[in-house]
Write a protein that holds these residues in place. Structure first.
Motif, mmCIF file in Angstrom:
data_model
loop_
_atom_site.group_PDB
_atom_site.id
_atom_site.type_symbol
_atom_site.label_atom_id
_atom_site.label_comp_id
_atom_site.label_asym_id
_atom_site.label_seq_id
_atom_site.Cartn_x
_atom_site.Cartn_y
_atom_site.Cartn_z
ATOM 1 N N LEU A 267 0.483 30.998 2.747
ATOM 2 C CA LEU A 267 1.238 30.007 1.970
ATOM 3 C C LEU A 267 2.632 30.505 1.582
ATOM 4 O O LEU A 267 3.629 29.817 1.809
ATOM 5 N N PHE A 268 2.709 31.699 0.980
ATOM 6 C CA PHE A 268 4.017 32.147 0.494
ATOM 7 C C PHE A 268 4.956 32.473 1.652
ATOM 8 O O PHE A 268 6.156 32.182 1.580
ATOM 9 N N ARG A 269 4.435 33.047 2.732
ATOM 10 C CA ARG A 269 5.279 33.321 3.897
ATOM 11 C C ARG A 269 5.860 32.019 4.460
ATOM 12 O O ARG A 269 7.037 31.961 4.822
ATOM 13 N N MET A 270 5.035 30.985 4.518
ATOM 14 C CA MET A 270 5.529 29.708 5.032
ATOM 15 C C MET A 270 6.534 29.068 4.071
ATOM 16 O O MET A 270 7.510 28.449 4.508
ATOM 17 N N LEU A 271 6.305 29.218 2.764
ATOM 18 C CA LEU A 271 7.281 28.716 1.796
ATOM 19 C C LEU A 271 8.643 29.391 1.995
ATOM 20 O O LEU A 271 9.683 28.724 2.003
ATOM 21 N N CYS A 272 8.625 30.697 2.147
ATOM 22 C CA CYS A 272 9.880 31.438 2.359
ATOM 23 C C CYS A 272 10.558 30.997 3.661
ATOM 24 O O CYS A 272 11.786 30.841 3.714
#
Length: 387
Positions: A267-272
């Protein structure tokens, strides 16, 4: 499939009227463009705030009841908007339309969280967003044809479409219904609201979402503002047409392909990654002069959009207790206030500074949103009492 069809059908109905609200209000009620814009902005903000309580009701009643009642209000409100000659009643009807649509959207997302296995939710949320965009792309064209008959006909048609949906769902929807939750009745709205404010992760993601929506929620509005300042109205109309079409094509073509690869583990990698695409797209807009450069920048910008939307849905789905999914999605819906703030913020930047500064302000929103997302993702679970 029926739930996803609801997203498409009701979005199509709503989109038939959106492009004509300003013109219709000016012709029928004699309002100036500025007054209409202010009134419609207030209607959108009111419905976004009220949808928080709508999310609370989604948790208390079965999805079958919620969708039938909200769908009926959706159809009835469009009928009232078509028939009324009173300005106050018309705008109240528009608030009810937007509120009913928001509650249906919350109910559909909550049902996806209940009925779909975790590994498939990213793909299903992407399909939902794709259908929403198809509805917004096709609706205005239908509205154009209907408005040639009479300016108010799109409102009547939207109400009719809503009524047909209600009838179809009344016959077929009960099999897919999810029951209301078992939250004790004494735990009322204010107590649940207090619980939400104590959820640090939800607060961070709602603020991050609000800042993100400033960037992509009304991009056509602030790009039009920018182009009117830096070029002619004729060029503005031409470029906006290219950019909106490009955005719709990229979303429809790539949303499922990209969204199906998003899961709770990345999730956080895709948000970034999504935020990086936003930044590159905004920088591209700030230096663009020729049409191909504008289109390429919009393609990059749109990839950021199709990453961020399902990722936000999945994160809320991940942190929301099963019995509070509705009101968690209602809280996330508050980020739509950013759609009203975007043109205002960009208008101020354009009036006070050099035109390109507007894009730097939007880049700052992206950076701040990423910071809130980071705090939300890194916060520990269970930082407050259970409900």
């Amino acid at each position: 499939m029926l739930l996803l069809s609801a997203t498409f059908i009701l979005t199509l109905a709503r989109a038939m009227t959106l492009p004509y609200l300003v013109v219709y209000c000016a012709e029928r009620f004699g309002l100036g463009v500025a007054d209409v814009g202010l009134a419609l902005g207030l209607a959108l903000m009111a419905s976004s705030l009220l949808s928080l309580y709508g999310g609370f009701l989604v948790d208390r009643f079965s999805s079958y009841q919620i969708l039938l009642v909200a769908g009926s209000l959706f159809a009835l409100a469009f009928g009232v908007a078509f028939h009324t000659a009173m300005l106050g009643v018309f705008f109240l009807a528009i608030v009810v339309v937007n509120l009913a649509y928001a509650v249906i959207d919350i109910a559909v997302k909550a049902c996806i969280g209940s009925l779909v296995v975790a590994q498939r939710r990213g793909a299903v949320f992407s399909v939902k967003y794709t259908l929403t965009n198809i509805g917004f792309a096709a609706g205005p064209f239908l509205g154009v044809m209907l408005a040639k008959v009479s300016p108010g006909v799109p409102f009547a048609a939207a109400g009719l479409v809503g009524a047909v949906f209600v009838l179809a769902y009344a016959l077929l929807g009960e099999k897919l219904s999810t029951p209301g939750t078992s939250v004790p009745a004494e735990q009322g709205f204010l107590k649940v609201l207090g619980y939400l404010f104590k959820d640090y992760r939800l607060v961070c993601f709602t603020l991050g979402g609000l800042l993100s929506v400033i960037v992509f929620g009304q991009f056509s509005a602030y790009l039009s503002q920018y182009l009117l300042v830096t070029s002619s109205p004729e060029r503005t109309y031409q470029l906006i047409n290219y950019l909106v079409t490009t955005n719709a094509c990229v979303v429809i073509g790539l949303q499922y392909l990209v969204g199906s690869r998003i899961n709770q583990g990345n999730l956080f990698r895709m948000l970034c990654l999504g935020m990086l695409f936003f930044l590159v797209g905004l920088v591209g807009f700030s230096v663009a002069e020729q049409v191909p450069v504008w289109v390429i920048a919009m393609i990059v910008f749109t990839v950021g959009e199709i990453i961020i939307i399902p990722t936000e849905y999945l994160f809320i789905d991940y942190i929301a207790p099963a019995h509070l999914r509705g009101i968690y999605y209602g809280a996330q819906n508050l980020s739509n206030l950013g759609a009203a703030l975007g043109p205002v913020l960009c208008g101020l930047a354009l009036s006070l500074y050099q035109p390109q500064v507007m894009f730097y302000v939007l880049c700052l929103c992206v950076v701040l949103a990423t910071g809130f997302y980071y705090m939300g993702c890194k916060a520990k679970e269970g930082a407050h009492d259970s409900l």
